[in-house]
Scaffold this motif. Structure first.
Motif, PDB file in Angstrom:
ATOM      1  N   ARG A  94       0.827  -1.209   0.000  1.00 30.77           N
ATOM      2  CA  ARG A  94       0.000   0.000   0.000  1.00 30.77           C
ATOM      3  C   ARG A  94       0.863   1.263   0.000  1.00 30.77           C
ATOM      4  NH1 ARG A  94      -1.747   3.778   3.520  1.00 30.77           N
ATOM      5  NH2 ARG A  94      -3.881   4.620   3.284  1.00 30.77           N
ATOM      6  N   GLY A  95       1.847   1.331   0.898  1.00 24.63           N
ATOM      7  CA  GLY A  95       2.696   2.504   0.969  1.00 24.63           C
ATOM      8  C   GLY A  95       3.505   2.729  -0.293  1.00 24.63           C
ATOM      9  N   SER A  96       4.044   1.643  -0.841  1.00 25.07           N
ATOM     10  CA  SER A  96       4.829   1.763  -2.067  1.00 25.07           C
ATOM     11  C   SER A  96       3.962   2.173  -3.246  1.00 25.07           C
ATOM     12  CB  SER A  96       5.528   0.430  -2.357  1.00 25.07           C
ATOM     13  OG  SER A  96       6.378   0.537  -3.468  1.00 25.07           O
ATOM     14  N   MET A  97       2.733   1.650  -3.302  1.00 26.68           N
ATOM     15  CA  MET A  97       1.812   2.026  -4.381  1.00 26.68           C
ATOM     16  C   MET A  97       1.441   3.502  -4.296  1.00 26.68           C
ATOM     17  SD  MET A  97       0.866  -0.350  -6.612  1.00 26.68           S
ATOM     18  CE  MET A  97      -0.738   0.213  -7.115  1.00 26.68           C
ATOM     19  N   LEU A  98       1.122   3.983  -3.107  1.00 29.37           N
ATOM     20  CA  LEU A  98       0.743   5.391  -2.953  1.00 29.37           C
ATOM     21  C   LEU A  98       1.897   6.311  -3.346  1.00 29.37           C
ATOM     22  CD1 LEU A  98      -1.256   5.313   0.417  1.00 29.37           C
ATOM     23  CD2 LEU A  98      -2.157   5.594  -1.904  1.00 29.37           C
ATOM     24  N   GLU A  99       3.112   5.918  -3.033  1.00 23.82           N
ATOM     25  CA  GLU A  99       4.269   6.722  -3.412  1.00 23.82           C
ATOM     26  C   GLU A  99       4.453   6.722  -4.929  1.00 23.82           C
ATOM     27  OE1 GLU A  99       9.118   6.877  -2.618  1.00 23.82           O
ATOM     28  OE2 GLU A  99       7.834   5.512  -1.469  1.00 23.82           O
ATOM     29  N   THR A 100       4.264   5.553  -5.539  1.00 27.17           N
ATOM     30  CA  THR A 100       4.460   5.439  -6.987  1.00 27.17           C
ATOM     31  C   THR A 100       3.363   6.167  -7.755  1.00 27.17           C
ATOM     32  OG1 THR A 100       5.507   3.287  -6.653  1.00 27.17           O
ATOM     33  CG2 THR A 100       4.772   3.802  -8.888  1.00 27.17           C
ATOM     34  N   LEU A 101       2.150   6.155  -7.226  1.00 29.16           N
ATOM     35  CA  LEU A 101       1.029   6.778  -7.936  1.00 29.16           C
ATOM     36  C   LEU A 101       1.182   8.293  -8.069  1.00 29.16           C
ATOM     37  CD1 LEU A 101      -1.921   4.731  -6.408  1.00 29.16           C
ATOM     38  CD2 LEU A 101      -1.148   4.699  -8.782  1.00 29.16           C
ATOM     39  N   GLY A 102       2.072   8.877  -7.298  1.00 31.47           N
ATOM     40  CA  GLY A 102       2.303  10.307  -7.422  1.00 31.47           C
ATOM     41  C   GLY A 102       3.367  10.671  -8.441  1.00 31.47           C
ATOM     42  N   ALA A 103       3.927   9.684  -9.120  1.00 34.90           N
ATOM     43  CA  ALA A 103       5.000   9.938 -10.086  1.00 34.90           C
ATOM     44  C   ALA A 103       4.444  10.571 -11.358  1.00 34.90           C
ATOM     45  CB  ALA A 103       5.727   8.637 -10.412  1.00 34.90           C
ATOM     46  N   ASP A 104       5.322  11.256 -12.086  1.00 34.70           N
ATOM     47  CA  ASP A 104       4.908  11.948 -13.303  1.00 34.70           C
ATOM     48  C   ASP A 104       4.419  10.989 -14.378  1.00 34.70           C
ATOM     49  OD1 ASP A 104       5.518  14.373 -12.161  1.00 34.70           O
ATOM     50  OD2 ASP A 104       7.550  14.459 -12.995  1.00 34.70           O
ATOM     51  N   TYR A 105       5.094   9.841 -14.519  1.00 32.13           N
ATOM     52  CA  TYR A 105       4.712   8.941 -15.610  1.00 32.13           C
ATOM     53  C   TYR A 105       3.331   8.331 -15.377  1.00 32.13           C
ATOM     54  CZ  TYR A 105       5.872   4.762 -12.853  1.00 32.13           C
ATOM     55  OH  TYR A 105       5.917   3.765 -11.908  1.00 32.13           O
ATOM     56  N   ILE A 106       2.888   8.259 -14.102  1.00 31.32           N
ATOM     57  CA  ILE A 106       1.537   7.771 -13.829  1.00 31.32           C
ATOM     58  C   ILE A 106       0.511   8.815 -14.276  1.00 31.32           C
ATOM     59  CG2 ILE A 106      -0.068   7.102 -12.017  1.00 31.32           C
ATOM     60  CD1 ILE A 106       2.007   4.998 -12.574  1.00 31.32           C
ATOM     61  N   ARG A 107       0.798  10.073 -13.995  1.00 31.02           N
ATOM     62  CA  ARG A 107      -0.108  11.141 -14.453  1.00 31.02           C
ATOM     63  C   ARG A 107      -0.144  11.202 -15.980  1.00 31.02           C
ATOM     64  NH1 ARG A 107       2.039  13.804  -9.802  1.00 31.02           N
ATOM     65  NH2 ARG A 107       3.748  14.714 -11.027  1.00 31.02           N
ATOM     66  N   THR A 108       1.003  10.961 -16.614  1.00 27.70           N
ATOM     67  CA  THR A 108       1.052  10.947 -18.079  1.00 27.70           C
ATOM     68  C   THR A 108       0.214   9.811 -18.635  1.00 27.70           C
ATOM     69  OG1 THR A 108       3.283  11.899 -18.030  1.00 27.70           O
ATOM     70  CG2 THR A 108       2.579  10.836 -20.073  1.00 27.70           C
ATOM     71  N   ALA A 109       0.316   8.636 -18.003  1.00 29.12           N
ATOM     72  CA  ALA A 109      -0.463   7.482 -18.465  1.00 29.12           C
ATOM     73  C   ALA A 109      -1.959   7.754 -18.360  1.00 29.12           C
ATOM     74  CB  ALA A 109      -0.085   6.242 -17.663  1.00 29.12           C
ATOM     75  N   ARG A 110      -2.373   8.378 -17.284  1.00 28.76           N
ATOM     76  CA  ARG A 110      -3.790   8.697 -17.138  1.00 28.76           C
ATOM     77  C   ARG A 110      -4.223   9.750 -18.151  1.00 28.76           C
ATOM     78  NH1 ARG A 110      -3.716   8.608 -10.527  1.00 28.76           N
ATOM     79  NH2 ARG A 110      -4.687   6.547 -10.272  1.00 28.76           N
ATOM     80  N   ALA A 111      -3.340  10.704 -18.425  1.00 27.15           N
ATOM     81  CA  ALA A 111      -3.682  11.738 -19.407  1.00 27.15           C
ATOM     82  C   ALA A 111      -3.841  11.146 -20.803  1.00 27.15           C
ATOM     83  CB  ALA A 111      -2.600  12.822 -19.429  1.00 27.15           C
ATOM     84  N   LYS A 112      -3.153  10.042 -21.055  1.00 25.99           N
ATOM     85  CA  LYS A 112      -3.267   9.390 -22.358  1.00 25.99           C
ATOM     86  C   LYS A 112      -4.498   8.498 -22.461  1.00 25.99           C
ATOM     87  CE  LYS A 112       1.681   9.288 -23.488  1.00 25.99           C
ATOM     88  NZ  LYS A 112       2.855   8.416 -23.770  1.00 25.99           N
TER      89      LYS A 112
END
Length: 331
Positions: A220-238
């Motif tokens: 859970r902690g590692s996922m929450l940290e990773t979900l704030g990364a730029d490439y995750i926001r880019t993936a959602r924007a796509k």
């Protein structure tokens, strides 16, 4: 080159650790067993008989001389294997069981390996499912419920978990004629895979429940940290779907701490899950170590200690290599 250098450094650390563990085990057993010949001699033996046992087993020599014999010759009784530093390497000879220690350990390894790997699969799979589910809905009732269950599982002692599972899933069910879960024993996988899994299911759950409590929090902690990364926001924007974002992108990057911690926990269990093996009557490495320590059979204690240390450093070495291979910068 950086990856090769890091792997080489990890290998050197592993070798150094094994050497230090061997020296420490030899020294500590000599301190713990002040008069091993008296423990090994027959009951009511005379002092002459005790001295004869001590001379025959070279127990009257200083510990560092015995260590040299252990490395380069091995105990010279009944065709014991050669020393640990020779070929073929040996771990000495059991004074009580009159059997090479290597053979004793290898006869117990299948039980311990089956217990450790089965529990690892269960707790890793469930921890990922619960950890991702909690990370997808942080702060919600689902997240709080999963976290509370994880804390409870983590706080329960292993012996209590094992006793509760044995009581409800064996004793209570058996009173109704339902013998689904055996309470003890081990069936080799080669003899009957189904019975092998059936006899190990309760021990697997005993170990997995405590580990799920820890690993779910890590995921859970590692996922929450990773979900704030730029490439995750880019993936959602796509327009990437949420399932793909969580399981294909975020989880892949969040697994490194899970792999590291999983390697450590697997190494600990491989060294002997003493409580679980005792509760469910599994004749593994852990029970061998405890029984040998109580009997004063310190060659077996030293051998199992070296085995546990070797498993620990090997698991850590594999984790280091896997982590390096998963690092994009290293690749």
């Amino acid at each position: 080159m950086s990856m090769i250098r890091n792997i080489g450094a990890a290998t050197a650390r592993a070798a150094t650790t094994l050497i230090l563990v061997l020296v420490a085990a030899f020294f500590i057993t000599r301190v713990a067993y002040r008069d091993p010949a008296n423990m090994l001699a027959p009951r009511n033996a005379t002092q002459e008989s005790v001295d004869a046992v001590s001379r025959a087993l070279r127990l009257d020599e200083p510990w560092y001389v015995q260590l040299g014999n252990y490395l380069y010759r091995g105990p010279d009784i009944q065709g014991a294997p050669m020393g640990l530093a020779q070929w073929p390497p040996g771990l000495g000879y059991s004074f009580r069981r009159q059997t090479p220690v290597t053979e004793l350990i290898l006869s117990k390894v299948p039980v311990t390996v089956s217990l450790a790997l089965g529990a690892l699969v269960i707790w890793t799979s469930l921890s990922i499912v619960f950890g991702v589910a909690a990370a997808r809905r942080p702060g919600t009732a689902a997240d709080r419920g999963i976290s509370t269950a994880a804390y409870i599982a983590l706080s329960l002692p292993t012996f209590l978990t094992g006793m509760l599972l044995s009581y409800f899933l064996f004793f209570k069910l058996s009173t109704y004629g339902l013998y689904w879960f055996p309470s003890s024993g081990y069936v080799p996988f080669a003899d009957n895979p189904f019975e092998w899994a059936r006899h190990l299911l309760l021990p697997w759950l005993t170990l997995a429940i405590a580990e799920i409590g820890l690993f779910q929090r890590v995921v859970r902690g590692s996922m929450l940290e990773t979900l704030g990364a730029d490439y995750i926001r880019t993936a959602r924007a796509k327009g990437v779907s949420e399932n793909a974002v969580y399981y294909r992108h975020a989880l892949k990057s969040a697994l490194n701490p899970v792999i590291t911690l999983g390697g450590l926990e697997l190494a600990v269990i491989m060294g002997g899950a003493i409580v679980t093996e005792t509760i469910f009557g599994l004749d593994g490495v852990g029970r061998l170590t405890i029984n040998s320590a109580l009997e004063g059979d310190f060659p077996v204690v030293i051998g199992t200690t070296i085995f546990a240390a070797a498993v620990f450093v090997l698991c850590n070495l594999v984790v280091d290599i896997v982590t390096e291979l998963r690092d994009p910068a290293a690749r």
